[in-house]
Design a protein around this motif. Sequence first.
Motif, PDB file in Angstrom:
ATOM      1  N   VAL A 110       0.855  -1.190   0.000  1.00 54.23           N
ATOM      2  CA  VAL A 110       0.000   0.000   0.000  1.00 54.23           C
ATOM      3  C   VAL A 110       0.890   1.239   0.000  1.00 54.23           C
ATOM      4  O   VAL A 110       1.795   1.358   0.839  1.00 54.23           O
ATOM      5  CB  VAL A 110      -0.951   0.017   1.213  1.00 54.23           C
ATOM      6  N   ARG A 111       0.618   2.133  -0.958  1.00 52.40           N
ATOM      7  CA  ARG A 111       1.349   3.408  -1.044  1.00 52.40           C
ATOM      8  C   ARG A 111       0.332   4.529  -1.067  1.00 52.40           C
ATOM      9  O   ARG A 111      -0.605   4.498  -1.851  1.00 52.40           O
ATOM     10  CB  ARG A 111       2.177   3.458  -2.322  1.00 52.40           C
ATOM     11  N   SER A 112       0.553   5.510  -0.232  1.00 50.94           N
ATOM     12  CA  SER A 112      -0.319   6.688  -0.276  1.00 50.94           C
ATOM     13  C   SER A 112       0.536   7.917  -0.545  1.00 50.94           C
ATOM     14  O   SER A 112       1.675   8.009  -0.089  1.00 50.94           O
ATOM     15  CB  SER A 112      -1.122   6.848   1.017  1.00 50.94           C
ATOM     16  N   THR A 113      -0.041   8.822  -1.310  1.00 50.04           N
ATOM     17  CA  THR A 113       0.633  10.073  -1.636  1.00 50.04           C
ATOM     18  C   THR A 113      -0.337  11.224  -1.401  1.00 50.04           C
ATOM     19  O   THR A 113      -1.556  11.055  -1.417  1.00 50.04           O
ATOM     20  CB  THR A 113       1.142  10.099  -3.098  1.00 50.04           C
ATOM     21  N   ALA A 114       0.248  12.391  -1.205  1.00 49.60           N
ATOM     22  CA  ALA A 114      -0.550  13.591  -0.949  1.00 49.60           C
ATOM     23  C   ALA A 114      -1.173  14.086  -2.249  1.00 49.60           C
ATOM     24  O   ALA A 114      -0.495  14.219  -3.259  1.00 49.60           O
ATOM     25  CB  ALA A 114       0.340  14.684  -0.350  1.00 49.60           C
ATOM     26  N   THR A 115      -2.448  14.348  -2.208  1.00 50.90           N
ATOM     27  CA  THR A 115      -3.109  15.054  -3.312  1.00 50.90           C
ATOM     28  C   THR A 115      -2.895  16.546  -3.087  1.00 50.90           C
ATOM     29  O   THR A 115      -2.506  16.983  -1.996  1.00 50.90           O
ATOM     30  CB  THR A 115      -4.622  14.767  -3.335  1.00 50.90           C
ATOM     31  N   ASP A 116      -3.169  17.346  -4.107  1.00 51.57           N
ATOM     32  CA  ASP A 116      -3.109  18.798  -3.940  1.00 51.57           C
ATOM     33  C   ASP A 116      -4.077  19.241  -2.841  1.00 51.57           C
ATOM     34  O   ASP A 116      -3.763  20.120  -2.038  1.00 51.57           O
ATOM     35  CB  ASP A 116      -3.426  19.504  -5.257  1.00 51.57           C
ATOM     36  N   GLU A 117      -5.252  18.604  -2.806  1.00 49.89           N
ATOM     37  CA  GLU A 117      -6.246  18.931  -1.781  1.00 49.89           C
ATOM     38  C   GLU A 117      -5.701  18.652  -0.377  1.00 49.89           C
ATOM     39  O   GLU A 117      -5.932  19.429   0.559  1.00 49.89           O
ATOM     40  CB  GLU A 117      -7.529  18.131  -2.027  1.00 49.89           C
ATOM     41  N   PHE A 118      -4.962  17.572  -0.231  1.00 48.89           N
ATOM     42  CA  PHE A 118      -4.377  17.220   1.063  1.00 48.89           C
ATOM     43  C   PHE A 118      -3.346  18.264   1.497  1.00 48.89           C
ATOM     44  O   PHE A 118      -3.324  18.684   2.659  1.00 48.89           O
ATOM     45  CB  PHE A 118      -3.737  15.829   0.982  1.00 48.89           C
ATOM     46  N   ARG A 119      -2.528  18.702   0.555  1.00 46.73           N
ATOM     47  CA  ARG A 119      -1.519  19.730   0.862  1.00 46.73           C
ATOM     48  C   ARG A 119      -2.190  21.040   1.306  1.00 46.73           C
ATOM     49  O   ARG A 119      -1.772  21.662   2.277  1.00 46.73           O
ATOM     50  CB  ARG A 119      -0.639  19.998  -0.365  1.00 46.73           C
ATOM     51  N   ILE A 120      -3.243  21.442   0.593  1.00 46.59           N
ATOM     52  CA  ILE A 120      -3.981  22.663   0.951  1.00 46.59           C
ATOM     53  C   ILE A 120      -4.616  22.502   2.330  1.00 46.59           C
ATOM     54  O   ILE A 120      -4.587  23.413   3.159  1.00 46.59           O
ATOM     55  CB  ILE A 120      -5.033  23.001  -0.132  1.00 46.59           C
ATOM     56  N   PHE A 121      -5.183  21.329   2.592  1.00 45.22           N
ATOM     57  CA  PHE A 121      -5.800  21.005   3.887  1.00 45.22           C
ATOM     58  C   PHE A 121      -4.785  21.186   5.015  1.00 45.22           C
ATOM     59  O   PHE A 121      -5.085  21.801   6.049  1.00 45.22           O
ATOM     60  CB  PHE A 121      -6.315  19.564   3.821  1.00 45.22           C
ATOM     61  N   LEU A 122      -3.570  20.673   4.816  1.00 43.91           N
ATOM     62  CA  LEU A 122      -2.522  20.815   5.828  1.00 43.91           C
ATOM     63  C   LEU A 122      -2.076  22.268   5.967  1.00 43.91           C
ATOM     64  O   LEU A 122      -1.910  22.770   7.083  1.00 43.91           O
ATOM     65  CB  LEU A 122      -1.319  19.936   5.487  1.00 43.91           C
ATOM     66  N   ASP A 123      -1.894  22.945   4.818  1.00 43.00           N
ATOM     67  CA  ASP A 123      -1.450  24.344   4.829  1.00 43.00           C
ATOM     68  C   ASP A 123      -2.417  25.235   5.617  1.00 43.00           C
ATOM     69  O   ASP A 123      -1.987  26.093   6.391  1.00 43.00           O
ATOM     70  CB  ASP A 123      -1.292  24.887   3.407  1.00 43.00           C
ATOM     71  N   ARG A 124      -3.731  25.015   5.423  1.00 45.90           N
ATOM     72  CA  ARG A 124      -4.736  25.816   6.115  1.00 45.90           C
ATOM     73  C   ARG A 124      -4.637  25.671   7.635  1.00 45.90           C
ATOM     74  O   ARG A 124      -5.024  26.556   8.376  1.00 45.90           O
ATOM     75  CB  ARG A 124      -6.142  25.423   5.663  1.00 45.90           C
TER      76      ARG A 124
END
Length: 174
Positions: free
Chosen positions: A122-136
């Motif tokens: 299993v490999r998971s990667t950050a989506t753009d939405e995930f990065r924005i979620f963290l940034d907020r």
Amino acid sequence: MSDTPIVDSSFTAVINAPIEKIDLPGWCFSLAEKEYQGCSPAHIAAGFTTTPDGRRMSINVEIIGGSLMVQHYVETLGRKDHLVLESVSDVFTPSGRTTMHILWEMSVRAIDDQRCEFTNHVRSTATDEFRIFLDRQGIPLDVARAQRQPMSIAHNQNETPLFAASIERAALRN
């Protein structure tokens, strides 16, 4: 879509059935909900459907590390001995909803004429939405990764032998 890795984990288990009897896509796309739930206490629900273009999809709902995940696994490779599924999964956290890209790869290889080795990767990667979620929230990606890895790795490690046992039961029924 970002290609920033979050978690990459792989575990193996033995299946006591000949490789000729194994059918990973057949198992995955007919897995009864109770059978899925029996493969981890974190598993809530499972089902299967198709995408609008007709590709097979496995829908899995589970809780990992306190986050509810709804995974929409689309088949990208479907051989009896090798199954690759991709999902842009919905992740519901105490801080809100986001997504994560997950690649779930299962394979078997013969050990001898009566046993095979199952690999659950299993490999998971950050989506753009995930990065924005963290940034907020002011959360650095490295911190989120460090928090997510132990829980996701432990989940994969615990479910791998139970998936192998389920695949074995399906193989021996056929």
